[in-house]
Enzyme design. Structure first.
Site, mmCIF file in Angstrom:
data_model
loop_
_atom_site.group_PDB
_atom_site.id
_atom_site.type_symbol
_atom_site.label_atom_id
_atom_site.label_comp_id
_atom_site.label_asym_id
_atom_site.label_seq_id
_atom_site.Cartn_x
_atom_site.Cartn_y
_atom_site.Cartn_z
ATOM 1 C CD GLU A 163 5.054 6.465 -0.783
ATOM 2 O OE1 GLU A 163 6.063 5.710 -0.898
ATOM 3 O OE2 GLU A 163 3.953 6.154 -0.636
ATOM 4 N N GLY A 189 0.934 -1.057 -0.003
ATOM 5 C CA GLY A 189 0.031 0.028 0.078
ATOM 6 C C GLY A 189 0.871 1.338 0.079
ATOM 7 C CB CYS A 190 -0.031 4.499 -1.071
ATOM 8 S SG CYS A 190 -1.597 4.933 -0.633
ATOM 9 C CE1 TYR A 191 -1.315 8.193 4.203
ATOM 10 C CE2 TYR A 191 -3.282 6.414 3.936
ATOM 11 C CZ TYR A 191 -2.862 7.813 3.835
ATOM 12 O OH TYR A 191 -3.780 8.995 3.764
#
Length: 334
Positions: A306, A153-155
């Site tokens: 990011e 996942g991004c987090y």
């Protein structure tokens, strides 16, 4: 040349995948697919995303059956909902395809996790056990041999890249849990229209406090408890994570710098800041995670930045593809 299928190609992550793979010298986009019920079925990807006009003018084909494509492609990217990936991935894997799944369907090896956080009972324990977590900088060796890569996942990508070097070096005081405050742009909620994520309605706010599905993903792969609070920001894309930690007594700034250097000096898609702290303007539209830190006494703050659609999703998936097939890690990304 590897033939590839992107499922969920009309979404924000899907169109980024199409962009990267279209310019990849070893990849041929055989087809772009969406669900059979999607209102985008039959449209050109470039009609929905005009920046690709004249570049990727492929139609979005309705995916009615895995059998329709399984014997025509070598690689499948799933930019689909978690429960959809859960059903599609095993079928493509059974046909011998290598699958890169951008959903959460195979990220955590715990059946109960899916019931509690994703709302479905996981039916593929065998593939869940075989899936390799695609945190590219840390799982390089496992990715090289994987048939199923669960892209983080991004987090969790930002949080883990910030904390793993410190944990590996044994610098953190485990009596105080790291506190992760992270803010994401609205594209993290996907392309489907919703009042809650309408740009005019969004106001900077915390959400998913103590129950966000990325929290247990972070904990599972760090191997240590954390406090994680996600925020939704009124900007399109990017993640800025501020991680507050306590160091063991006597740890110096040089030791912290050395830990990050040791972890990332040969990792081209993580950039370390020596003085200033990272900001979103340095990473939006780019495949990097930027890291910087500041410390005072035993207190350490690490900042990670990011693009949530790129290093937090699509570019990391392509980075994993490059590792898996022995291509240069940054091919088509830089």
């Amino acid at each position: 040349m590897l033939n590839t299928l992107i499922v969920g190609a009309s979404g924000y992550a899907g169109v980024e995948l199409a962009t990267y793979l279209n310019r990849h010298p070893h990849m041929n986009i055989t087809a772009l697919a969406v669900s059979a019920q999607s209102p985008d079925a039959g449209k050109l990807l470039s009609d929905l995303h005009p920046q690709l006009k004249g570049i990727v003018d492929l139609p979005l084909q309705p995916l009615s059956s895995v059998d329709e494509w399984a014997d025509k492609v070598d690689v499948v990217f799933l930019a689909t909902a978690h429960e959809v990936s859960h059903d599609l991935a095993p079928a493509f894997l059974k046909a011998g395809c290598v699958v890169f799944d951008l959903s959460g369907a195979f990220r955590v090896k715990d059946d109960a996790f899916y019931t509690e956080y994703y709302g479905f009972s996981h039916q593929h324990a065998d593939w869940l056990d075989q899936a390799v977590y695609g945190l590219a900088e840390w799982n390089h060796a496992q990715i090289k041999d994987a048939q199923l890569v669960a892209v983080p996942g991004c987090y969790p990508t930002a949080a883990q890249l910030a904390l793993k070097p410190l944990l590996k070096a044994g610098l953190l005081n485990d009596a105080q849990w790291p506190v992760i405050n992270a803010t994401s742009g609205v594209s993290g909620a996907g392309r489907k229209a919703s009042v809650k994520t309408s740009f005019c309605e969004v106001s900077l706010h915390a959400y998913g406090v103590f129950n966000h599905r990325h929290h247990p993903e972070i904990v599972a792969h760090l191997g240590t408890p954390v406090i994680f609070t996600p925020h939704l920001g009124n900007f399109p894309r990017g993640i800025l994570a501020t991680v507050t930690c306590r160091l063991n007594a006597g740890v110096t700034q040089q030791q912290v710098a050395d830990a990050f250097h040791e972890a990332y000096h040969d990792k081209p898609l993580v950039r370390l800041y020596d003085k200033d702290l990272p900001a979103l303007k340095g990473v939006v539209g780019l495949p990097f995670c930027d890291l910087g830190f500041a410390m005072k006494g035993e207190h350490l703050i690490v900042v990670a930045a990011e693009d949530n659609l790129l290093k937090g999703a699509s570019s990391q998936a392509v980075q994993c593809l490059n590792i898996r097939f022995g291509f240069p890690e940054t091919l088509s990304l830089i």
